[in-house]
Design a protein around this motif. Structure first.
Motif, PDB file in Angstrom:
ATOM      1  N   VAL A 244       0.856  -1.180   0.000  1.00 49.90           N
ATOM      2  CA  VAL A 244       0.000   0.000   0.000  1.00 49.90           C
ATOM      3  C   VAL A 244       0.895   1.233   0.000  1.00 49.90           C
ATOM      4  CG1 VAL A 244      -1.807   1.248   1.237  1.00 49.90           C
ATOM      5  CG2 VAL A 244      -1.780  -1.263   1.256  1.00 49.90           C
ATOM      6  N   ARG A 245       0.529   2.241  -0.821  1.00 46.54           N
ATOM      7  CA  ARG A 245       1.328   3.465  -0.931  1.00 46.54           C
ATOM      8  C   ARG A 245       0.611   4.633  -0.293  1.00 46.54           C
ATOM      9  NH1 ARG A 245       5.596   3.464  -4.384  1.00 46.54           N
ATOM     10  NH2 ARG A 245       6.098   5.294  -3.117  1.00 46.54           N
ATOM     11  N   LEU A 246       1.423   5.485   0.319  1.00 47.74           N
ATOM     12  CA  LEU A 246       0.880   6.647   1.018  1.00 47.74           C
ATOM     13  C   LEU A 246       0.181   7.603   0.053  1.00 47.74           C
ATOM     14  CD1 LEU A 246       0.608   8.011   3.749  1.00 47.74           C
ATOM     15  CD2 LEU A 246       2.868   9.031   3.430  1.00 47.74           C
ATOM     16  N   ALA A 247       0.700   7.740  -1.160  1.00 50.01           N
ATOM     17  CA  ALA A 247       0.089   8.635  -2.148  1.00 50.01           C
ATOM     18  C   ALA A 247      -1.336   8.192  -2.488  1.00 50.01           C
ATOM     19  CB  ALA A 247       0.940   8.692  -3.414  1.00 50.01           C
ATOM     20  N   ASP A 248      -1.553   6.859  -2.532  1.00 50.07           N
ATOM     21  CA  ASP A 248      -2.895   6.351  -2.831  1.00 50.07           C
ATOM     22  C   ASP A 248      -3.851   6.604  -1.677  1.00 50.07           C
ATOM     23  OD1 ASP A 248      -2.004   5.397  -5.296  1.00 50.07           O
ATOM     24  OD2 ASP A 248      -1.362   3.485  -4.420  1.00 50.07           O
ATOM     25  N   ILE A 249      -3.337   6.582  -0.457  1.00 47.31           N
ATOM     26  CA  ILE A 249      -4.181   6.852   0.712  1.00 47.31           C
ATOM     27  C   ILE A 249      -4.578   8.330   0.741  1.00 47.31           C
ATOM     28  CG2 ILE A 249      -4.321   6.812   3.234  1.00 47.31           C
ATOM     29  CD1 ILE A 249      -4.195   4.050   1.996  1.00 47.31           C
ATOM     30  N   GLU A 250      -3.617   9.211   0.521  1.00 46.81           N
ATOM     31  CA  GLU A 250      -3.895  10.647   0.561  1.00 46.81           C
ATOM     32  C   GLU A 250      -4.729  11.078  -0.649  1.00 46.81           C
ATOM     33  OE1 GLU A 250      -3.495  12.328   3.061  1.00 46.81           O
ATOM     34  OE2 GLU A 250      -2.035  11.185   4.209  1.00 46.81           O
ATOM     35  N   LEU A 292       3.954  14.705   2.738  1.00 42.61           N
ATOM     36  CA  LEU A 292       3.285  15.916   3.195  1.00 42.61           C
ATOM     37  C   LEU A 292       2.530  16.553   2.031  1.00 42.61           C
ATOM     38  CD1 LEU A 292       5.283  18.380   2.042  1.00 42.61           C
ATOM     39  CD2 LEU A 292       6.686  17.596   3.935  1.00 42.61           C
ATOM     40  N   ILE A 293       1.626  17.439   2.383  1.00 46.93           N
ATOM     41  CA  ILE A 293       0.880  18.211   1.389  1.00 46.93           C
ATOM     42  C   ILE A 293       1.193  19.685   1.634  1.00 46.93           C
ATOM     43  CG2 ILE A 293      -1.402  18.796   0.481  1.00 46.93           C
ATOM     44  CD1 ILE A 293      -2.385  16.088   1.392  1.00 46.93           C
ATOM     45  N   PRO A 294       2.074  20.286   0.811  1.00 49.19           N
ATOM     46  CA  PRO A 294       2.477  21.690   1.027  1.00 49.19           C
ATOM     47  C   PRO A 294       1.268  22.629   0.982  1.00 49.19           C
ATOM     48  CG  PRO A 294       3.891  20.604  -0.590  1.00 49.19           C
ATOM     49  CD  PRO A 294       2.744  19.684  -0.347  1.00 49.19           C
ATOM     50  N   GLY A 295       1.253  23.577   1.887  1.00 50.06           N
ATOM     51  CA  GLY A 295       0.184  24.582   1.906  1.00 50.06           C
ATOM     52  C   GLY A 295      -1.015  24.178   2.727  1.00 50.06           C
ATOM     53  N   GLU A 296      -1.137  22.913   3.070  1.00 50.30           N
ATOM     54  CA  GLU A 296      -2.267  22.474   3.890  1.00 50.30           C
ATOM     55  C   GLU A 296      -1.858  22.591   5.355  1.00 50.30           C
ATOM     56  OE1 GLU A 296      -4.959  18.496   4.634  1.00 50.30           O
ATOM     57  OE2 GLU A 296      -4.344  18.973   2.593  1.00 50.30           O
ATOM     58  N   ILE A 297      -2.464  23.559   6.026  1.00 48.44           N
ATOM     59  CA  ILE A 297      -2.089  23.874   7.403  1.00 48.44           C
ATOM     60  C   ILE A 297      -3.052  23.201   8.379  1.00 48.44           C
ATOM     61  CG2 ILE A 297      -1.590  25.724   9.050  1.00 48.44           C
ATOM     62  CD1 ILE A 297       0.249  25.607   6.580  1.00 48.44           C
ATOM     63  N   GLN A 298      -2.472  22.621   9.431  1.00 51.74           N
ATOM     64  CA  GLN A 298      -3.271  21.922  10.432  1.00 51.74           C
ATOM     65  C   GLN A 298      -3.718  22.862  11.537  1.00 51.74           C
ATOM     66  OE1 GLN A 298      -3.983  18.381   9.928  1.00 51.74           O
ATOM     67  NE2 GLN A 298      -3.395  19.368   8.024  1.00 51.74           N
ATOM     68  N   LYS A 299      -4.418  22.291  12.497  1.00 57.92           N
ATOM     69  CA  LYS A 299      -5.070  23.054  13.568  1.00 57.92           C
ATOM     70  C   LYS A 299      -4.096  23.931  14.333  1.00 57.92           C
ATOM     71  CE  LYS A 299      -7.920  22.313  17.691  1.00 57.92           C
ATOM     72  NZ  LYS A 299      -8.599  21.297  18.526  1.00 57.92           N
ATOM     73  N   TYR A 300      -2.889  23.403  14.567  1.00 62.21           N
ATOM     74  CA  TYR A 300      -1.934  24.152  15.375  1.00 62.21           C
ATOM     75  C   TYR A 300      -0.898  24.872  14.527  1.00 62.21           C
ATOM     76  CZ  TYR A 300      -4.042  21.488  19.138  1.00 62.21           C
ATOM     77  OH  TYR A 300      -4.948  20.942  20.015  1.00 62.21           O
ATOM     78  N   GLY A 301      -1.188  25.059  13.250  1.00 61.33           N
ATOM     79  CA  GLY A 301      -0.348  25.867  12.387  1.00 61.33           C
ATOM     80  C   GLY A 301       0.755  25.129  11.665  1.00 61.33           C
ATOM     81  N   GLU A 302       0.912  23.791  11.936  1.00 57.63           N
ATOM     82  CA  GLU A 302       1.972  23.057  11.261  1.00 57.63           C
ATOM     83  C   GLU A 302       1.471  22.553   9.918  1.00 57.63           C
ATOM     84  OE1 GLU A 302      -0.248  19.796  13.440  1.00 57.63           O
ATOM     85  OE2 GLU A 302       0.244  21.925  13.728  1.00 57.63           O
ATOM     86  N   GLU A 303       2.423  22.319   9.006  1.00 56.84           N
ATOM     87  CA  GLU A 303       2.075  21.806   7.686  1.00 56.84           C
ATOM     88  C   GLU A 303       1.662  20.331   7.799  1.00 56.84           C
ATOM     89  OE1 GLU A 303       3.911  22.929   3.431  1.00 56.84           O
ATOM     90  OE2 GLU A 303       5.239  21.709   4.667  1.00 56.84           O
ATOM     91  N   TYR A 304       0.661  19.953   7.038  1.00 56.57           N
ATOM     92  CA  TYR A 304       0.124  18.596   7.137  1.00 56.57           C
ATOM     93  C   TYR A 304       1.146  17.561   6.651  1.00 56.57           C
ATOM     94  CZ  TYR A 304      -2.584  14.406   6.090  1.00 56.57           C
ATOM     95  OH  TYR A 304      -3.048  13.114   6.035  1.00 56.57           O
ATOM     96  N   SER A 305       1.338  16.521   7.464  1.00 56.99           N
ATOM     97  CA  SER A 305       2.218  15.411   7.088  1.00 56.99           C
ATOM     98  C   SER A 305       1.560  14.105   7.519  1.00 56.99           C
ATOM     99  CB  SER A 305       3.597  15.550   7.741  1.00 56.99           C
ATOM    100  OG  SER A 305       3.486  15.490   9.155  1.00 56.99           O
ATOM    101  N   SER A 306       1.966  13.040   6.871  1.00 57.72           N
ATOM    102  CA  SER A 306       1.398  11.723   7.187  1.00 57.72           C
ATOM    103  C   SER A 306       2.475  10.656   7.015  1.00 57.72           C
ATOM    104  CB  SER A 306       0.206  11.417   6.272  1.00 57.72           C
ATOM    105  OG  SER A 306       0.607  11.446   4.912  1.00 57.72           O
ATOM    106  N   SER A 307       2.176   9.460   7.494  1.00 56.43           N
ATOM    107  CA  SER A 307       3.138   8.355   7.392  1.00 56.43           C
ATOM    108  C   SER A 307       2.382   7.041   7.222  1.00 56.43           C
ATOM    109  CB  SER A 307       4.032   8.293   8.634  1.00 56.43           C
ATOM    110  OG  SER A 307       3.268   7.975   9.784  1.00 56.43           O
ATOM    111  N   LEU A 308       3.110   6.055   6.709  1.00 53.52           N
ATOM    112  CA  LEU A 308       2.532   4.737   6.498  1.00 53.52           C
ATOM    113  C   LEU A 308       3.624   3.682   6.643  1.00 53.52           C
ATOM    114  CD1 LEU A 308       0.109   2.952   5.563  1.00 53.52           C
ATOM    115  CD2 LEU A 308       0.952   3.255   3.223  1.00 53.52           C
ATOM    116  N   ASP A 309       3.382   2.707   7.497  1.00 54.63           N
ATOM    117  CA  ASP A 309       4.287   1.555   7.662  1.00 54.63           C
ATOM    118  C   ASP A 309       3.510   0.291   7.311  1.00 54.63           C
ATOM    119  OD1 ASP A 309       6.641   2.901   8.727  1.00 54.63           O
ATOM    120  OD2 ASP A 309       5.408   3.289  10.490  1.00 54.63           O
ATOM    121  N   THR A 310       4.105  -0.583   6.528  1.00 53.61           N
ATOM    122  CA  THR A 310       3.420  -1.812   6.146  1.00 53.61           C
ATOM    123  C   THR A 310       4.345  -3.020   6.276  1.00 53.61           C
ATOM    124  OG1 THR A 310       4.008  -1.854   3.794  1.00 53.61           O
ATOM    125  CG2 THR A 310       2.141  -0.480   4.427  1.00 53.61           C
TER     126      THR A 310
END
Length: 398
Positions: A244-250, A292-310
């Motif tokens: 499974v790829r993170l790009a497909d999840i996002e 990460l998705i540049p420009g997408e800001i989260q609740k506390y002001g940080e840039e949105y990032s995600s991770s995936l381990d399989t």
């Protein structure tokens, strides 16, 4: 010059009567014993002749020239020695008197051999018990035994166990056989110099061959793993890989892989996949991916990032799947509450277990002979993770 012939020899030295019978049968075919080795006996080819062979057992000091001369005067020619066993031969027509006319007296000559085999048996059984204790110390506290078995991380212990078990069996058999032979001799029952040997000879070498093959295969596993194991940076896309790829999840056109934070040996360890192999699971993948998705800001002001381990396993034995999933839960989420792992039905899966807490979504899936584990941290919902897992597990399930 006489032609030399090598024959695979019986492996049990202590079966005196069978060896004597074997030597005589070989002489009847024109093959005369010259030397005993491991695992072959050396013969010299000549005219077939009826010969008698006798094996004398010494305490370990070897056969003396005086003994050889004494036996020669009685019609017995010294041939060769191996370990404590000394072989003498005599033409059948000579009708030479037996080396030992009193079985009880011959029993005395086997005392040293009896003691040696008894001592060896004690040592082997003690070693076996120690090994079992060490194995128990490893396996009883081991919380993920199925995972260790599937990944073949205990193969060296398995090799040692196979070798020691077989050696212990052979040593114990030798001790019992010599003790029985001595008891028979003391009771006045002489050695059967024409004991049948063919059936046991065949069975021994079949068992020995199987043992050798199993031990060799087991010993080769670490080397095969070393050759097959590999780690590489994840490619941009991997439609043919069962991961499974993170790009497909996002599923966002703005998604990009995270910049490497640890780069070594040409591999971005934050976005990498490893391939492994074992006899139980010939196809294994493990991935770690960060994006990460540049420009997408989260609740506390940080840039949105995600991770995936399989982790992905294609099993030789599908019956291991449930226990493997249980071990994967223990390995990766031993601090989580077991009751939070929910087992649900899915029309395309044999097993589906999910876990969700805040941004963490986890899926354990099993279909036919395939097991997949995916742990995602991000905003996508669990249904998307399940959908992608189902799609990828089809690539390796049978």
């Amino acid at each position: 010059m006489a032609k030399t012939i090598y024959k695979l020899r019986p492996s049990d030295n202590w079966r005196i009567g069978e060896h004597e019978s074997w030597f005589a049968d070989m002489a009847a075919q024109g093959l005369f014993l010259k030397k005993m080795g491991i695992p072959f006996a050396k013969f010299v080819k000549g005219e077939p002749k009826k010969m008698r062979y006798r094996i004398e057992v010494n305490s370990g000091d070897g056969i003396t020239p005086e003994q050889k001369q004494m036996y020669a005067e009685s019609g017995w020619e010294y041939v060769t020695s191996y370990n404590l066993f000394h072989v003498f031969s005599s033409p059948e027509e000579l009708q030479a008197s037996e080396l030992h006319t009193d079985p009880a007296e011959q029993a005395f000559t086997l005392e040293a051999l009896d003691n040696k085999f008894t001592f060896n048996t004690i040592i082997m059984i003690t070693s076996m018990l120690v090994l079992i204790g060490l194995q128990a110390a490893i396996w009883i506290p081991e919380e993920t035994p199925t995972l260790a078995f599937v990944e073949a991380t205990t193969i060296n212990q398995l090799i040692l166990t196979i070798v020691l078990l077989y050696s212990t069996y052979v040593t114990l058999q030798a001790a019992i056989s010599i003790r029985k032979l001595r008891r028979n001799l003391i009771e006045g029952k002489p050695i059967d110099h024409h004991a049948p040997w063919k059936k046991r000879f065949r069975n021994q070498h079949i068992i020995g061959l199987l043992y050798t093959i199993i031990a060799a295969l087991a010993a080769s596993v670490p080397f095969i793993q070393l050759v097959k194991t590999d780690t590489q940076t994840l490619p941009e896309t991997s439609p043919d890989l069962p991961i499974v790829r993170l790009a497909d999840i996002e599923n966002s056109p703005d998604y990009i892989p995270e910049e490497p934070t640890y780069f070594s040996d040409g591999v971005d360890w934050g976005n990498r996949y490893s391939f492994n192999w074992s006899p139980i699971a010939p196809l294994q993948y493990e991935t770690s991916e960060h994006g990460l998705i540049p420009g997408e800001i989260q609740k506390y002001g940080e840039e949105y990032s995600s991770s995936l381990d399989t982790e992905v396993y294609q099993l030789q034995f599908p019956s291991l799947a449930e226990d493997l999933i249980s071990d994967l839960i223990k390995k990766n989420h031993f601090r989580a509450n077991k009751n939070d792992f929910i087992r649900t039905e899915h029309p395309e899966l044999d097993i589906l277990i999910t876990y969700e807490e805040f941004k963490t979504k986890i899926v354990f899936a099993h279909k036919d002979n395939a097991v997949m584990y995916a742990a995602y941290y991000g905003n996508a919902n669990t249904a998307v993770l399940i959908e992608n897992t189902v799609e990828k597990i089809k690539l390796i399930s049978e």
